[in-house]
Design a protein around this motif. Structure first.
Motif, mmCIF file in Angstrom:
data_model
loop_
_atom_site.group_PDB
_atom_site.id
_atom_site.type_symbol
_atom_site.label_atom_id
_atom_site.label_comp_id
_atom_site.label_asym_id
_atom_site.label_seq_id
_atom_site.Cartn_x
_atom_site.Cartn_y
_atom_site.Cartn_z
ATOM 1 N N SER A 100 -7.880 -1.201 -8.824
ATOM 2 C CA SER A 100 -7.644 -1.810 -7.516
ATOM 3 C C SER A 100 -8.790 -2.743 -7.132
ATOM 4 O O SER A 100 -8.563 -3.817 -6.560
ATOM 5 N N ASN A 104 0.834 -1.210 0.000
ATOM 6 C CA ASN A 104 0.000 0.000 0.000
ATOM 7 C C ASN A 104 0.866 1.256 0.000
ATOM 8 O O ASN A 104 0.600 2.220 -0.736
ATOM 9 N N SER A 153 2.551 1.701 -3.384
ATOM 10 C CA SER A 153 1.567 2.197 -4.352
ATOM 11 C C SER A 153 1.425 3.707 -4.267
ATOM 12 O O SER A 153 1.391 4.407 -5.290
ATOM 13 N N GLY A 207 -1.706 -1.377 -4.967
ATOM 14 C CA GLY A 207 -2.564 -1.119 -3.818
ATOM 15 C C GLY A 207 -3.639 -2.180 -3.667
ATOM 16 O O GLY A 207 -3.937 -2.641 -2.559
ATOM 17 N N SER A 209 1.475 0.756 7.658
ATOM 18 C CA SER A 209 1.229 1.590 6.473
ATOM 19 C C SER A 209 1.744 3.004 6.708
ATOM 20 O O SER A 209 2.431 3.584 5.861
ATOM 21 N N ALA A 228 -6.119 7.194 -3.836
ATOM 22 C CA ALA A 228 -6.584 5.853 -3.500
ATOM 23 C C ALA A 228 -7.991 5.947 -2.929
ATOM 24 O O ALA A 228 -8.590 7.026 -2.861
#
Length: 280
Positions: free
Chosen positions: A185, A19, A22, A119, A92, A34
């Motif tokens: 995604s 993540n 990405s 992602g 993250s 995102a």
């Protein structure tokens, strides 16, 4: 048991790394966003930097946005589920903080597509082992426990706001590229793990009482039990029929493998549910 949980945590951390890659290698530099809380953190970071002149990283904002949701999830959803979400959010944010933001390509389409693929891969792997990435996953889980209504509308509303802000704050093209990222995604997640909000499990078992008690210790879900007979063995069995959310699928599979590994289980997509599917 230790090895199973250790493997689960490693996959959650790996998903968090994907993540972060990405975002920092593809999406942030291209002003493509995102979904969910991650996209909201990106939007806030962009606003602070470009319009207020304050540089706050996406990782810090992602952590701050998730704190109240994780606290509610701890008490309303369950400590085990929320604990993995905490691990995902923490790593993250950590990876986002230390991995440099680098534009690998100036082509915004390549950034949108590869950002969506990486992602989606990270989120799909996390969901597949029964964990979550926090944010909207926790909100969805809480709503699924409180209301027997589709929760996709909440994802749609939040992502629509992110797409609209991308077009308003920057260029209309940014909104379209953000939409492309969300589509890519979602398709990747579909390939790894079901995105359907509810699934139906039909379990043929000889250990009806033990399995029913084990499921109800873990889940607040109603179960319909029907008599069944093996066509070859003529043995009397039971068919257990229950509807669960996609977040509970991993736990159900784990319960079945522990209580009755010889049970036959069929998981099918559920288009809609009418009436309550909780155990009152």
């Amino acid at each position: 048991m230790f090895m199973v949980e250790a493997k689960r945590i490693i996959i959650v951390i790996f998903g968090a790394l994907l993540n972060a890659l990405s975002l920092n290698l593809f999406l942030i530099g291209a002003n493509v966003y995102a979904s969910g809380f991650t996209g909201a953190a990106q939007i806030l970071s962009s606003v602070f930097k470009d319009f207020i002149g304050i540089n706050i990283s996406t990782g810090i904002l992602l952590l701050l946005l998730n704190i109240p949701v994780l606290l509610v999830g701890w008490f309303k959803v369950g400590k085990g589920f929320t604990l993995y979400s905490i691990v995902s959010v923490f790593f993250s944010s950590l990876f986002l903080q230390f991995i440099p933001v680098v534009a690998l390509s100036n082509d915004i389409i390549l950034n949108a597509v590869f950002g969506g693929v990486i992602g989606g891969l990270g989120m799909g792997l996390t969901l597949k082992i029964g964990a979550s990435t926090g944010g909207m996953d926790i909100v969805a889980m809480i709503l699924s426990r409180l209301k027997d209504k589709p929760i996709g509308i909440y994802f749609l509303v939040m992502n629509s706001v992110i797409i609209a802000l991308a077009g308003i704050l920057y260029l209309p093209e940014n909104a379209l590229y953000t939409l492309l990222t969300l589509y890519v995604s979602t398709r990747v997640i579909d390939a790894i793990h079901t995105r359907h909000e509810k699934v139906t499990a039909m379990i043929v078992t000889l250990k009806t009482d033990e399995l029913q008690q084990a499921i109800h210790r873990k889940m607040v879900r109603g179960i319909t039990i029907l008599p069944a007979k093996g066509a070859y063995t003529k043995a009397d069995k039971s068919l257990m029929y229950l509807v669960i959310t996609r977040y509970e699928l991993y736990d159900l599979e784990k319960i079945i493998s522990e209580v009755d590994p010889d049970a036959f289980t069929n998981i099918v997509e559920t288009a809609g549910v009418y009436g309550f599917f909780r155990r009152d």
